[in-house]
Design a protein around this motif. Structure first.
Motif, PDB file in Angstrom:
ATOM      1  N   HIS A  75       0.832  -1.200   0.000  1.00 26.40           N
ATOM      2  CA  HIS A  75       0.000   0.000   0.000  1.00 26.40           C
ATOM      3  C   HIS A  75       0.872   1.258   0.000  1.00 26.40           C
ATOM      4  O   HIS A  75       1.954   1.264   0.589  1.00 26.40           O
ATOM      5  CB  HIS A  75      -0.906   0.003   1.242  1.00 26.40           C
ATOM      6  N   ASN A 134      -1.729  15.050  -5.126  1.00 29.15           N
ATOM      7  CA  ASN A 134      -1.510  13.714  -5.661  1.00 29.15           C
ATOM      8  C   ASN A 134      -0.007  13.457  -5.572  1.00 29.15           C
ATOM      9  O   ASN A 134       0.791  14.144  -6.219  1.00 29.15           O
ATOM     10  CB  ASN A 134      -1.994  13.612  -7.104  1.00 29.15           C
ATOM     11  N   MET A 160      -4.563   4.415   8.528  1.00 34.66           N
ATOM     12  CA  MET A 160      -5.103   3.848   7.296  1.00 34.66           C
ATOM     13  C   MET A 160      -6.627   3.768   7.364  1.00 34.66           C
ATOM     14  O   MET A 160      -7.316   3.977   6.357  1.00 34.66           O
ATOM     15  CB  MET A 160      -4.501   2.470   7.050  1.00 34.66           C
ATOM     16  N   ARG A 164      -8.652   7.984   3.573  1.00 33.15           N
ATOM     17  CA  ARG A 164      -8.879   7.185   2.366  1.00 33.15           C
ATOM     18  C   ARG A 164      -7.584   6.673   1.761  1.00 33.15           C
ATOM     19  O   ARG A 164      -7.514   5.582   1.219  1.00 33.15           O
ATOM     20  CB  ARG A 164      -9.601   8.033   1.321  1.00 33.15           C
ATOM     21  N   ASN A 165      -6.536   7.496   1.838  1.00 29.85           N
ATOM     22  CA  ASN A 165      -5.270   7.150   1.209  1.00 29.85           C
ATOM     23  C   ASN A 165      -4.143   7.932   1.862  1.00 29.85           C
ATOM     24  O   ASN A 165      -4.378   8.840   2.677  1.00 29.85           O
ATOM     25  CB  ASN A 165      -5.326   7.423  -0.304  1.00 29.85           C
ATOM     26  N   SER A 166      -2.913   7.597   1.476  1.00 32.83           N
ATOM     27  CA  SER A 166      -1.754   8.196   2.125  1.00 32.83           C
ATOM     28  C   SER A 166      -1.613   9.681   1.810  1.00 32.83           C
ATOM     29  O   SER A 166      -1.149  10.458   2.632  1.00 32.83           O
ATOM     30  CB  SER A 166      -0.483   7.440   1.714  1.00 32.83           C
ATOM     31  N   GLN A 167      -2.018  10.100   0.609  1.00 28.28           N
ATOM     32  CA  GLN A 167      -1.842  11.503   0.257  1.00 28.28           C
ATOM     33  C   GLN A 167      -2.818  12.399   1.027  1.00 28.28           C
ATOM     34  O   GLN A 167      -2.467  13.525   1.408  1.00 28.28           O
ATOM     35  CB  GLN A 167      -1.981  11.713  -1.241  1.00 28.28           C
ATOM     36  N   THR A 216      -2.519   6.983 -13.219  1.00 28.88           N
ATOM     37  CA  THR A 216      -3.068   6.353 -12.027  1.00 28.88           C
ATOM     38  C   THR A 216      -4.137   5.349 -12.430  1.00 28.88           C
ATOM     39  O   THR A 216      -4.925   5.592 -13.343  1.00 28.88           O
ATOM     40  CB  THR A 216      -3.671   7.422 -11.098  1.00 28.88           C
TER      41      THR A 216
END
Length: 253
Positions: A75, A134, A160, A164-167, A216
């Motif tokens: 991930h 991004n 996590m 929603r996501n790492s960014q 992406t």
């Protein structure tokens, strides 16, 4: 405002490769693309769990040992190690580029743009105006964003679950981020593919101001070159359609 660098120190560009989603050819192509698109001395570093097949010119560094929750093994959250106080022997400003990225113009301005900023990133194309970058393209200075690592490390799974996501996690943790100019960092799907139904008749075109194009999700770089957009559900073919974009091959080499 762009400022001109007066020193001749090397610019450091980094990429990450772990797992088998992208092979060593992606690293080698990225190195060649970056090398062709800078007028300055370059240090190109790849952090990886498998250096097999990575060519000359690329400085290979080991990925930190995996001691995160198993669901983070492949991930993007795994790259949070970049924000520790030290990062191997690297220092100063680093430009991170994802491997599913096409470099189509000079990268030098990425180092010059707002040099005082702690974190500069491409604005996420699907979240305009929300303060989310991004992280296919971002610049930071080693050891200056430790609050990201300090928030992440005590309970990676909780972060996590929360984001929603790492960014999104990184941008919300930092609170305020700077974005590169919009026309420098493009998304193939969101910036270049013509609107429906024109995409059935008009091929994606590359604007002259573009410096990077991100791929992406799907299609991958090679698929987009051939005009293929893989889909699982047949009805999605009604809108997930692209014509070949042979100009991609001019850059991805």
């Amino acid at each position: 405002m762009t400022e001109t660098r007066t020193d001749d120190s090397r610019q450091t560009v980094i990429c990450l490769k772990w797992g088998d989603r992208y092979g060593p050819d992606y690293v080698n192509r990225m190195y060649r693309m970056v090398s062709r698109n800078t007028a300055r001395p370059l240090r190109f570093v790849c952090f990886t769990d498998d250096p097999t097949g990575i060519g000359d010119g690329v400085e290979v560094k080991p990925m930190p040992p995996f001691d995160l929750p198993e669901r983070m093994r492949f991930h993007p959250f795994r790259r949070m190690f970049l924000f520790q106080e030290t990062l191997d022997d690297l220092s100063g400003p680093l430009l991170h580029l994802d491997l599913d990225l096409l470099v189509t113009g000079s990268i030098d301005a990425f180092f010059d743009y707002k040099p005082e900023a702690r974190f500069v990133v491409a604005e996420n194309w699907t979240q305009k105006g929300q303060g989310i970058g991004n992280m296919s393209v971002f610049r930071f200075r080693v050891g200056e964003l430790t609050e990201v690592w300090e928030r992440f490390r005590p309970d990676p799974g909780a972060m996590m679950d929360l984001y929603r996501n790492s960014q999104t996690f990184v941008c919300r943790t930092l609170g305020e981020v700077e974005f590169f100019p919009e026309d420098w960092c493009l998304s193939f799907k969101h910036s270049l593919v013509p609107a429906w139904p024109l995409r059935f008749f008009v091929a994606p075109k590359l604007p002259p101001e573009a410096r990077t194009v991100a791929f992406t999700g799907k299609p991958d770089i090679d698929e987009a070159t051939r005009g293929e957009w893989p889909v699982r559900a047949g009805w999605k073919k009604l809108y997930k359609h692209i014509r070949p974009a042979p100009w991609i091959a001019d850059h991805w080499r």
